[in-house]
Design a protein around this motif. Structure first.
Motif, PDB file in Angstrom:
ATOM      1  N   GLU A 172      10.702  -6.468  10.599  1.00  0.00           N
ATOM      2  CA  GLU A 172      11.421  -5.225  10.823  1.00  0.00           C
ATOM      3  C   GLU A 172      11.278  -4.383   9.556  1.00  0.00           C
ATOM      4  OE1 GLU A 172      15.426  -5.862  12.045  1.00  0.00           O
ATOM      5  OE2 GLU A 172      14.873  -7.240  13.669  1.00  0.00           O
ATOM      6  N   LEU A 173      10.747  -3.178   9.713  1.00  0.00           N
ATOM      7  CA  LEU A 173      10.466  -2.329   8.566  1.00  0.00           C
ATOM      8  C   LEU A 173      10.989  -0.921   8.810  1.00  0.00           C
ATOM      9  CD1 LEU A 173       7.462  -3.993   9.257  1.00  0.00           C
ATOM     10  CD2 LEU A 173       7.353  -3.514   6.813  1.00  0.00           C
ATOM     11  N   ARG A 174      11.155  -0.185   7.710  1.00  0.00           N
ATOM     12  CA  ARG A 174      11.565   1.204   7.774  1.00  0.00           C
ATOM     13  C   ARG A 174      10.543   2.032   6.999  1.00  0.00           C
ATOM     14  NH1 ARG A 174      18.077   0.933   7.046  1.00  0.00           N
ATOM     15  NH2 ARG A 174      17.951   2.953   8.071  1.00  0.00           N
ATOM     16  N   PHE A 175      10.205   3.186   7.578  1.00  0.00           N
ATOM     17  CA  PHE A 175       9.163   4.039   7.014  1.00  0.00           C
ATOM     18  C   PHE A 175       9.729   5.434   6.732  1.00  0.00           C
ATOM     19  CE2 PHE A 175       7.386   0.991   9.976  1.00  0.00           C
ATOM     20  CZ  PHE A 175       6.362   0.393   9.258  1.00  0.00           C
TER      21      PHE A 175
ATOM     22  N   ALA B  12       1.843   4.758  10.581  1.00  0.00           N
ATOM     23  CA  ALA B  12       0.457   4.665  11.037  1.00  0.00           C
ATOM     24  C   ALA B  12      -0.447   4.116   9.936  1.00  0.00           C
ATOM     25  CB  ALA B  12      -0.035   6.046  11.483  1.00  0.00           C
ATOM     26  N   ALA B  13      -0.201   4.544   8.695  1.00  0.00           N
ATOM     27  CA  ALA B  13      -1.002   4.041   7.577  1.00  0.00           C
ATOM     28  C   ALA B  13      -0.782   2.541   7.378  1.00  0.00           C
ATOM     29  CB  ALA B  13      -0.644   4.806   6.303  1.00  0.00           C
ATOM     30  N   PHE B  14       0.450   2.100   7.558  1.00  0.00           N
ATOM     31  CA  PHE B  14       0.750   0.671   7.466  1.00  0.00           C
ATOM     32  C   PHE B  14      -0.050  -0.115   8.498  1.00  0.00           C
ATOM     33  CE2 PHE B  14       3.335  -2.692   9.469  1.00  0.00           C
ATOM     34  CZ  PHE B  14       3.317  -3.633   8.450  1.00  0.00           C
ATOM     35  N   ARG B  15      -0.067   0.370   9.737  1.00  0.00           N
ATOM     36  CA  ARG B  15      -0.827  -0.321  10.789  1.00  0.00           C
ATOM     37  C   ARG B  15      -2.312  -0.396  10.442  1.00  0.00           C
ATOM     38  NH1 ARG B  15       1.098   0.098  16.941  1.00  0.00           N
ATOM     39  NH2 ARG B  15       3.264   0.744  16.691  1.00  0.00           N
TER      40      ARG B  15
ATOM     41  N   ASP C  59      13.928   8.939   9.318  1.00  0.00           N
ATOM     42  CA  ASP C  59      13.933   7.476   9.269  1.00  0.00           C
ATOM     43  C   ASP C  59      13.161   6.926  10.460  1.00  0.00           C
ATOM     44  OD1 ASP C  59      14.489   4.868   8.629  1.00  0.00           O
ATOM     45  OD2 ASP C  59      16.479   4.871   9.557  1.00  0.00           O
ATOM     46  N   VAL C  60      12.050   6.259  10.201  1.00  0.00           N
ATOM     47  CA  VAL C  60      11.256   5.623  11.245  1.00  0.00           C
ATOM     48  C   VAL C  60      11.420   4.117  11.105  1.00  0.00           C
ATOM     49  CG1 VAL C  60       8.954   5.279  12.197  1.00  0.00           C
ATOM     50  CG2 VAL C  60       9.612   7.518  11.295  1.00  0.00           C
ATOM     51  N   GLN C  61      11.876   3.487  12.185  1.00  0.00           N
ATOM     52  CA  GLN C  61      12.116   2.046  12.162  1.00  0.00           C
ATOM     53  C   GLN C  61      11.143   1.354  13.101  1.00  0.00           C
ATOM     54  OE1 GLN C  61      16.241   1.314  13.077  1.00  0.00           O
ATOM     55  NE2 GLN C  61      16.946   2.983  11.758  1.00  0.00           N
ATOM     56  N   GLY C  62      10.587   0.240  12.658  1.00  0.00           N
ATOM     57  CA  GLY C  62       9.622  -0.478  13.467  1.00  0.00           C
ATOM     58  C   GLY C  62       9.887  -1.974  13.496  1.00  0.00           C
ATOM     59  N   ARG C  63       9.688  -2.562  14.671  1.00  0.00           N
ATOM     60  CA  ARG C  63       9.781  -4.024  14.837  1.00  0.00           C
ATOM     61  C   ARG C  63       8.421  -4.503  15.334  1.00  0.00           C
ATOM     62  NH1 ARG C  63      15.116  -5.562  18.133  1.00  0.00           N
ATOM     63  NH2 ARG C  63      14.475  -7.611  17.337  1.00  0.00           N
TER      64      ARG C  63
ATOM     65  N   GLY D 114       0.798  -1.218   0.000  1.00  0.00           N
ATOM     66  CA  GLY D 114       0.000   0.000   0.000  1.00  0.00           C
ATOM     67  C   GLY D 114       0.828   1.262   0.000  1.00  0.00           C
ATOM     68  N   SER D 115       2.155   1.129   0.119  1.00  0.00           N
ATOM     69  CA  SER D 115       3.036   2.300   0.119  1.00  0.00           C
ATOM     70  C   SER D 115       4.322   1.969  -0.621  1.00  0.00           C
ATOM     71  CB  SER D 115       3.362   2.719   1.563  1.00  0.00           C
ATOM     72  OG  SER D 115       4.361   3.717   1.578  1.00  0.00           O
TER      73      SER D 115
END
Length: 367
Positions: free
Chosen positions: A322-325, A332-335, A356-360, A301-302
């Protein structure tokens, strides 16, 4: 490299090699039992991508001996055999970087391929890695059992046993959404690609194997007190999540190498998934496929989301991603897309850095 004969080696025990002979520039397939080799015949055999690993890794070494030693140490934690049992071959250096493709194959399997070639009179054949073939423009080749994705800089393979949704998601995530899907004969296509841009030879006579190093393993199966816990750890090429512009300047790949120094980037992800799932506890494949497909849908979606690591714990029936946004809004859109895709977030760790926003994330299927 020109050849008189091309051979597609079998990807499983249920099939045999396929043979084609060049006649006036056209490849004519010949049944194995009807083929008769002649002295001096030039032959190229293609090693199945589903039975090999290709990892793009930094190899700064100057000499080839040092390069092979460095490559083996780099990948030692990511494959599941003693070092004495594998053959590793390095491809050419990528332009402008120290990166090289490392092609890894079970030595016993490589020897069985060569023995089969001997049986059909082609013991002199050069064995080329299918996963090293390239094309000038992006293309998606549907061979029936697998899908081969090729372009000038790299290639990928997806096992169709993973399911249509997962394969479609992988094609999109790998940046091939705009490439036409072509149903094609595998042997003729591989021969055409090789003639256009010769692949990497993995013949045992030209392969370097390092002896005496400590054993290395994939995070695959840990047996403890009689309890078998299966964990599949996959490193996905961040290029798979880049837009066309990002691929052009390779920004995301450079960020990956900076953040995950020394981490291999295997292209043939689904080959490793298939190999591990075949050995794993019953039901693990069925659990993994729909979850992975749902995750790919949410990511697609992105254009700015980069998937750098994906793990699946079958015992817990959960995905760890593990992703980077690009920014917090992107995260937030991914969630927001996860639940419609069939996934829920069990836990999340998000780090907001400048630019750089990193999420696990730990993800489970929605009940």
């Amino acid at each position: 490299m020109s050849a008189d004969v091309f051979v597609e080696l079998a990807a499983d025990d249920s099939g045999d090699a396929r043979i084609g002979r060049m006649r006036k520039g056209v490849l004519e397939e010949i049944p194995v039992h009807a083929f008769h080799a002649s002295p001096g015949m030039k032959a190229v055999a293609f090693a199945p991508a589903l039975l090999m690993n290709r990892l793009r890794i930094p190899v700064p070494a100057r000499s080839e001996t040092e390069a092979h030693r460095s490559a083996l140490y780099t990948i030692e934690d990511d494959l599941a055999q003693p070092i004495e049992e594998i053959t590793l071959v390095l491809g050419p250096r990528q332009a402008g970087t120290s990166d090289r493709d490392a092609f890894v194959v079970d030595t016993a399997l490589l020897q069985s391929w060569r023995a089969r070639l001997e049986q059909i009179g082609l013991g002199q054949a050069v064995i080329v890695a299918e996963s090293s073939l390239r094309s000038r423009t992006p293309a998606v080749w549907d061979f029936g059992d697998r899908v081969l994705l090729t372009r000038l800089e790299d290639s990928f393979v997806a096992d169709k046993q993973l399911g249509d949704d997962t394969v479609r998601g992988f094609i999109a995530a790998s940046g091939f959404s705009d490439a036409p899907v072509r149903k094609a004969g595998s042997l003729a296509t591989l021969a055409e690609l090789h003639l256009e841009s010769p692949g990497v030879e993995i013949s045992s006579g030209k392969s370097a194997q390092m002896k005496g190093l400590r054993a290395w393993q994939t995070t695959a199966a840990l047996a403890m007190a009689g309890l078998l816990i299966w964990t599949i750890t996959l490193y996905l090429d961040t290029r798979a999540q880049e837009s066309a512009a990002q691929r052009a300047d390779q920004t995301a790949r450079q960020m990956f190498r900076t953040q995950f120094a020394g981490v291999p980037e295997p292209a043939d992800v689904h080959a490793e998934v298939r190999r591990i799932m075949q050995d794993s506890a019953p039901g693990s494949a069925a659990d993994f496929q729909p979850m992975a497909s749902a995750l790919f849908k949410a990511i697609s979606g992105s254009d700015t989301i980069q998937l750098s690591r994906l793990s699946y714990a079958a015992a817990e029936q959960s995905l760890q991603a593990e992703l980077r946004f690009a920014n917090t809004a992107d995260e937030a859109a991914f969630r927001s897309r996860l639940v419609p895709a069939g996934l829920q977030v069990e836990s999340a760790e998000v780090t907001d850095l400048p630019g750089d926003v990193q999420g696990r994330f730990v993800l489970r299927s929605v009940p």
